[in-house]
Write an enzyme that holds these catalytic residues in place. Structure first.
Site, PDB file in Angstrom:
ATOM      1  N   HIS A 171      16.388   3.724 -13.796  1.00 43.34           N
ATOM      2  CA  HIS A 171      17.263   3.244 -12.716  1.00 43.34           C
ATOM      3  C   HIS A 171      18.740   3.296 -13.091  1.00 43.34           C
ATOM      4  CE1 HIS A 171      18.350   1.460  -9.006  1.00 43.34           C
ATOM      5  NE2 HIS A 171      17.313   0.674  -8.856  1.00 43.34           N
ATOM      6  N   GLU A 399      15.124  20.067   3.427  1.00 49.77           N
ATOM      7  CA  GLU A 399      14.417  21.332   3.621  1.00 49.77           C
ATOM      8  C   GLU A 399      14.327  22.092   2.298  1.00 49.77           C
ATOM      9  OE1 GLU A 399      12.111  23.546   5.577  1.00 49.77           O
ATOM     10  OE2 GLU A 399      13.458  22.624   7.054  1.00 49.77           O
TER      11      GLU A 399
END
Length: 464
Positions: A171, A399
């Protein structure tokens, strides 16, 4: 209105029959790499733990898994030039007693695996199945703990031709926003396009002031002495840091777009303070807060305080603002607190206002004060539970050459951390009507079984 997704969960697949075929390290394409240290902010300092994410992709005959996996491998080598800290390691600076990135190009892990199952055989992707952890590598056995990569990709092929991309990230590398930008860049390069966004790696933009000036009380943060061990942190606030799963129940509550509209309209009609604060996040968070407060031992202790925590992106709240492409952790914990008795009796509009006040509280001075607080006491959150939202990160819109993900989700079952995720239909529509366009939301809840029964009852009672 509202539904469990699934209403009656099917028996979960306990073994995805995954076999690891290869594992290795990927290094930056940059020649003559120069080792250097990178400063980590006080926000980064307390986030030294791993986050697990998995993205599922349907089969595409033009991109067999071998080709797709090689494409991701090659793209990562290129990205490590821009994200040089990603292939580094965390080290403790003995002079400052602070974590730093050692940008030494020690490598990112890359694992190739295969499942004997098809995607349609592994169950509901929305339901947080513990077996999905088999799709994310948590460590490379050949390396010592000190050499553990900060990032590992596991590419798992299913027998149907579909695959998953499981990602472990420490993180300290990214928050939700910078994870989104990193994934956008990964997809863009895979499509042979330029970077979607050039990252800003200067974490000193969130350095504490000199001298530190704590100008607010910050009840949302624990006041802990430095140095601080992980054990001390856990003992100081067990409800936030408890990762045990014994005797816990897990459910997914689904709110449709109509449910969200219903809550908003009902709330707006009873409010006299205007409708600007009635965002979908505020409405859902307030509804969850009430249900969570009433699921505890409320009957025996109605005067008990209930504190909701939730993350606020501070990039645009500073003066001057942080660059949108800032790669570090640029979120702080906002809070709303009230007695359980008040939460039960208050109209939803009042609870929404309290959630909104937590966001409004995040001014430039408040943010700087919290960062300075971390210079003296660290920045561990203090509250009863936290809401973490993946609702609008936009993974459904990214995409790749082989198409968009059919679903993306964290691998997490943590007590008292409630997750908001977009509905899988948002992904099926390719982002149309998805998280950013008024789509539904799935609420992942992990609670002790007795509390879950009360939470579920309140969830539908106050939704009606």
């Amino acid at each position: 209105m509202g539904a469990l997704n699934p209403g009656t969960p099917l028996p979960l697949i306990e073994d995805l029959l995954v076999t690891v075929e290869n594992s290795f390290l990927i290094f930056s394409d940059q020649k003559n790499h120069e080792t250097k240290s990178m400063f980590l902010s006080n926000i980064d300092q307390v986030l030294n733990f791993n986050v697990f994410t998995v993205h599922f992709f349907a089969a595409n005959p033009d991109f067999p898994t071998e080709i797709a996996f090689k494409k991701i491998e090659d793209v990562l080598r290129k990205l490590l030039v821009t994200y040089e800290f990603l292939s580094g390691r965390i080290k403790m600076n003995p002079e400052t007693s602070r974590f730093e990135f050692d940008c030494n190009n020690a490598g990112v892990g890359f694992v190739v695996a295969r499942s004997k199952l098809a995607l349609n055989e592994i169950g509901d992707l929305v339901y947080p199945n513990p077996a999905f952890s088999q799709l994310v590598t948590q460590g490379l056995d050949s390396l010592s703990p000190d050499s553990h990569p900060l990032c590992i990709f596991q590419m798992t092929a299913f027998k149907c031709g579909g695959f998953s991309m499981g990602v472990l990230t420490n993180h300290t590398l990214f928050d939700g926003g910078s994870t989104k930008f990193f994934t956008q860049n990964l997809a863009a390069l895979a499509c042979d396009k330029p970077l979607a966004m050039t990252p800003c790696n200067n974490r000193e933009l969130l350095a504490a002031r000199s001298p530190p000036t704590v100008s607010f009380p910050h009840p949302e943060l624990l006041k802990l002495s430095i140095p601080l061990t992980a054990v001390a942190a856990a003992n100081a606030n067990p409800s936030v840091f408890d990762n045990s799963i014994a005797d816990l129940d897990f459910k997914v509550f689904h709110l449709t777009p109509d449910d969200l509209l219903h809550l908003k309209l009902k709330t707006m009609s009873s409010s006299s303070t205007g409708n600007a604060r009635f965002t979908s996040f505020n409405v859902v968070s307030a509804h969850i807060w009430r249900c969570k407060a009433l699921s505890s031992d409320y009957e025996n202790n109605p005067e008990k305080d209930s504190t909701l925590l939730y993350a606020v992106d501070i990039r645009q709240r500073l003066n001057p603002p942080l660059p949108a492409e800032y790669t570090g952790n640029a979120v702080l914990t906002a809070y709303a607190t009230a007695k359980c008795r008040e939460i039960e009796k208050a109209p939803l509009s009042r609870l929404i206002e309290m959630v909104a006040e937590g966001v409004s509280r995040m001014t430039d001075e408040y943010v700087r004060s919290a960062i300075d607080f971390g210079e003296e006491y660290k920045m561990f959150p203090k509250g009863d539970f936290m809401i973490t939202s993946w609702w609008r990160l936009g993974f459904d819109e990214m995409e790749y050459p082989w198409g968009k993900a059919i679903y993306s989700c964290p691998i997490s079952r943590r007590k008292d951390i409630i997750l908001l995720l977009p509905d899988i239909t948002n992904f099926a529509s390719g982002g149309k009507g998805g998280g950013g366009a008024g789509g539904g939301v799935n609420v992942w809840v992990t609670l002790p079984r007795k509390e879950m029964t009360k939470f579920e009852s309140s969830f539908y009672k106050y939704l009606a």
